[in-house]
Design an enzyme around this catalytic site. Sequence first.
Site, short mmCIF file in Angstrom:
data_model
loop_
_atom_site.label_atom_id
_atom_site.label_comp_id
_atom_site.label_asym_id
_atom_site.label_seq_id
_atom_site.Cartn_x
_atom_site.Cartn_y
_atom_site.Cartn_z
N GLU A 169 -0.46 -3.12 4.79
CA GLU A 169 -1.56 -2.39 3.73
C GLU A 169 -2.89 -2.69 4.05
O GLU A 169 -3.12 -3.94 4.10
CB GLU A 169 -1.15 -2.75 2.27
CG GLU A 169 -1.88 -2.09 1.49
CD GLU A 169 -1.38 -2.48 -0.13
OE1 GLU A 169 -1.62 -1.88 -0.93
OE2 GLU A 169 -0.92 -3.79 -0.40
N GLY B 243 -0.02 -13.16 -2.82
CA GLY B 243 -0.02 -13.79 -4.26
C GLY B 243 1.42 -13.78 -4.83
O GLY B 243 2.03 -14.55 -5.47
N GLY B 244 2.13 -12.62 -4.54
CA GLY B 244 3.55 -12.41 -5.15
C GLY B 244 4.29 -13.31 -4.53
O GLY B 244 5.12 -13.85 -5.29
N LYS C 42 -2.81 -14.75 -17.79
CA LYS C 42 -3.79 -15.14 -16.95
C LYS C 42 -4.57 -14.01 -16.68
O LYS C 42 -4.20 -13.13 -15.87
CB LYS C 42 -3.24 -16.00 -15.67
CG LYS C 42 -4.23 -16.26 -14.60
CD LYS C 42 -4.19 -17.53 -14.25
CE LYS C 42 -5.23 -17.98 -13.09
NZ LYS C 42 -6.11 -16.73 -12.47
N GLY D 184 -0.29 -7.42 -7.55
CA GLY D 184 -1.40 -8.04 -6.78
C GLY D 184 -1.06 -7.96 -5.24
O GLY D 184 -0.02 -7.23 -4.78
N SER D 185 -1.61 -9.01 -4.41
CA SER D 185 -1.14 -9.11 -2.84
C SER D 185 0.18 -9.46 -2.80
O SER D 185 0.80 -10.13 -3.63
CB SER D 185 -2.15 -9.76 -2.35
OG SER D 185 -2.23 -11.16 -2.64
N ARG D 186 0.62 -9.22 -1.40
CA ARG D 186 1.88 -9.89 -1.01
C ARG D 186 1.78 -11.38 -1.08
O ARG D 186 2.82 -11.93 -1.46
CB ARG D 186 2.18 -9.31 0.34
CG ARG D 186 3.73 -9.47 0.71
CD ARG D 186 4.08 -9.23 2.07
NE ARG D 186 3.85 -7.89 2.43
CZ ARG D 186 4.60 -7.08 3.52
NH1 ARG D 186 5.26 -7.91 4.29
NH2 ARG D 186 4.22 -5.86 3.76
N CYS E 214 -2.45 1.26 -5.91
CA CYS E 214 -1.18 0.66 -5.34
C CYS E 214 -0.38 1.82 -4.65
O CYS E 214 0.39 1.60 -3.87
CB CYS E 214 -0.27 -0.18 -6.11
SG CYS E 214 -0.23 0.44 -8.04
N GLU F 3 4.66 -6.71 -8.22
CA GLU F 3 4.44 -5.41 -7.56
C GLU F 3 3.33 -5.86 -6.34
O GLU F 3 2.28 -6.36 -6.67
CB GLU F 3 3.81 -4.49 -8.29
CG GLU F 3 3.50 -2.97 -7.67
CD GLU F 3 2.47 -2.08 -8.37
OE1 GLU F 3 1.55 -1.74 -7.76
OE2 GLU F 3 2.49 -2.00 -9.64
#
Length: 523
Positions: free
Chosen positions: A392, A244-245, A183, A240-242, A301, A264
Amino acid sequence: MTITGDMLIGAQSVRGTESLLQAINPATGETLGPDFGGGGNAEVNRACELAEAAFDTYRATTPQQRAAFLESIASGIEALGDTLIQRAHLESALPIARLQGERGRTANQLRLFASILRDGRWQNATFDSALPERNPPRPDLRMQRIAVGPVVVFGASNFPLAFSVAGGDTASALAAGCPVIVKAHSAHLGTSELVGRVIRKAVADAGLPEGVFSLLVGAGNVVGTALVSHPAVQAVGFTGSRAGGLALLHAANSRPQPIPVYAEMSSINPVFLLPSALAARGEDIGRQLVDSLVMGVGQFCTNPGLVIAIDGSALDGFRQAAVKALADKPAAAMLTPGIHRAYEQGVAQLCALDGIHAIGAGAAGDGPNRARPALFETTAERFLADERMQAEVFGPASTLVVCRDAAEMLALARQLEGQLTATLQADDADHAIAADLLTVLERKVGRVLYNGYPTGVEVSYAMVHGGPFPATSDTRTTSVGASAIDRFLRPVCYQNLPDALLPLALRDGNPLGVWQLRDGKVA
């Protein structure tokens, strides 16, 4: 090579009709042509069906065939030349030199996995010889690792090449024998298509099934959620972001058959300034830390978002040097307007917390999406009392946490969330404190640095780019380096199978010439 705005679903170029997406030049705010057509469930289903149909044929290719395939992708990316670099520069505002280096890293990690395939240790071919005279008898047992199945990879915003369409997740999954559906990240749509076309050509040139690779585009979360939820998909790679994960983890765990998501997500990468090092070279550390902080506009990151030191006159020298160095750093364009908004919100949220205050800032800048570097300070007592200070802030912002003594520094280390990295700035006289910290940090991070800065991740055999939650969703793995292939393999044991039915890596005579472990000894 022309950018069309189409998705690449197997061998077909498909114009999505579910949404319209446009690439943006974050340095100017201008849109970049062409328009991209986003897909929906129909395109997701087609890509997943093709991947499932391709899986058994692709995983049956020899390691040499897959190695040559990966090398052809690397050469194809290099052959794009300035066309790729210029488009990535327009879509990301990253400097040309940085992108040229990232292209080299992307090609090199593809070639690294090619060499891993030829070496053969990745299969972990293991033999336990039959012991018919033993009571009870032991059968002939042989084990190897095989590909898990089709893998979905989400392109990352901050590395349009090395963590994107042909990045580490894709390279390691393809090396393992897994078809890949990517994607594309909306921040670099044209860059993604250019690289995707290289991979598609490499698939065709190698005579592989078309479903080995597809590239999808979509607005919002619809396409991503549909991909993770599709029954053909067996693993996910995400950077990506927390938020999103965690959303992908929820979707993967809500399936009738849950699958692993290797995400990650979030890390502030603490840097510990130990007393002797601070006294000997605190001013140098202050300047060097600021250089690391603003590298790539802080959009790594592994950015050093937290600095921890013991109070005293030596700290004053570090602080003054860091503040002075920061004042000379100009605001710079971030990767996307959304990332810039999130950075501004993160800085504002830190400013609003009790017990934390700004001690330095970079120079203001003109133009859209410019991030002004910022340095904050608080005490360990305040930091430990307010978990929001651990959040973060993705960008060039860091917080200095001042401890009363080594015991408080150690207590703070114990309370940190999981991280990708931790750094010890230390001299020989600091080794006793460093040893105590190391015992804690080994449980908290994936990589410990000594007298360095975390904003560089070597692609190699020993590298670990992972860590306990929320740095990653699976602390046992890495997304960078040779061990990244482990995520997309699983062990299978074969008991008493005749040689003709065994996989080549497990046959007598070792026809592939791969690494083998026979009865506990390397053959």
